[in-house]
Design an enzyme around this catalytic site. Structure first.
Site, PDB file in Angstrom:
ATOM      1  N   SER A  49       9.293   5.916  -3.503  1.00 57.18           N
ATOM      2  CA  SER A  49       8.692   7.062  -4.710  1.00 57.18           C
ATOM      3  C   SER A  49       8.411   8.030  -4.419  1.00 57.18           C
ATOM      4  CB  SER A  49       7.895   5.446  -5.219  1.00 57.18           C
ATOM      5  OG  SER A  49       8.264   6.224  -6.867  1.00 57.18           O
ATOM      6  N   ASP A 192      17.150  -0.771  -7.688  1.00 54.27           N
ATOM      7  CA  ASP A 192      16.619   0.199  -8.244  1.00 54.27           C
ATOM      8  C   ASP A 192      16.205  -0.017  -9.796  1.00 54.27           C
ATOM      9  OD1 ASP A 192      14.359   1.609  -8.472  1.00 54.27           O
ATOM     10  OD2 ASP A 192      13.694   1.719  -6.169  1.00 54.27           O
ATOM     11  N   HIS A 220      12.905  -2.032  -7.052  1.00 55.13           N
ATOM     12  CA  HIS A 220      11.153  -0.672  -6.849  1.00 55.13           C
ATOM     13  C   HIS A 220      10.372  -1.463  -6.613  1.00 55.13           C
ATOM     14  CE1 HIS A 220      10.734   3.409  -7.535  1.00 55.13           C
ATOM     15  NE2 HIS A 220       8.980   3.393  -7.819  1.00 55.13           N
TER      16      HIS A 220
END
Length: 245
Positions: A49, A192, A220
């Site tokens: 991320s 995601d 995610h």
């Protein structure tokens, strides 16, 4: 392996962002300081991320310090994922303004919980949404990890400062990813909800020679049985490329 807390998280320094605002370059400098403290001239960087964007910054601007890259669940550096505020990153083969926003379900969860008390249970509910519905969600494992995170955090609310980073766009973030020379693997989940799969594909397309690995059912977060081990194997698989190049 070295892991560390970014500033404003865990037991790292808490920053007065009103007096000392910081951006992605500062988080990258923190990572370099960790390498320096361990006497490491370079390292295989694995970032997820926002951590993946920090790793991109280092591979672009400090290439000698990056021997290999594994980028997980991330988006092209210079792309602002905020709804209605998506920006192009120079040198990308596809227009990052076309990258999809977070899913309606994720945005609805944020709206429905806005103003709710922060804490472990709120984060467990958020992680469940970020996990998606395809792979099973190991809620006890997620809760145990989040309890440890909250217990070790000097100021849990300070982590929200990271959301300000996307608004501080400068020329350093618009540098093209095509200059990256480190062997790179991009790992992305096809479920995601924050960065839909097109984000991972855009990262891989922009970095010469990058390999894209789409993980079926992954969202995610990584709290599905067997998923952490699978991701660890994908990171370790970059090691031969690291030693040869």
């Amino acid at each position: 392996m070295i892991r560390f807390d970014h500033r404003d998280t865990g037991r790292s320094s808490i920053v007065d962002v009103d007096r000392h605002p910081y951006g992605l370059a500062d988080l990258a400098a923190d990572a370099l300081a960790v390498l320096d403290a361990h006497g490491l001239p370079s390292a295989h960087l694995a970032g997820a991320s926002m951590g993946g964007v920090v790793a991109q910054w280092l591979a672009v601007h400090r290439p000698a310090r990056v021997s290999a890259l594994t980028l997980l669940s991330t988006t092209p550096m210079g792309h602002d994922p905020g709804p209605g505020r998506q920006r192009a990153a120079a040198g990308q083969p596809a227009d990052p303004a076309d990258l999809p926003p977070p899913t309606p379900r994720f945005l609805r969860h944020l709206a429905d919980t806005d103003g709710d008390p922060a804490g472990v249970e709120a984060d467990v509910a958020l992680f469940k949404v970020m996990n998606g519905d395809v792979r099973p969600f190991d809620e006890p494992a997620a809760r145990a990890m989040l309890q440890r995170c909250w217990a070790r955090a000097t100021d849990p609310a300070a982590a929200a400062h990271h959301h300000l980073i996307g608004a501080r766009m400068g020329p350093d973030l618009l540098a093209p990813l095509s200059t990256i020379t480190a062997p790179t693997t991009v790992v992305h989940g096809d479920q995601d909800p924050i960065f839909p799969p097109a984000h991972g594909a855009a990262v891989a397309a922009a970095i010469p020679g990058a390999r894209l690995h789409i993980v079926p059912g992954m969202g995610h977060v990584y709290f599905s049985p067997g998923l952490p081990e699978h991701l660890a194997d994908l990171i370790a698989a970059q090691a031969p490329a690291e030693s040869s190049g």
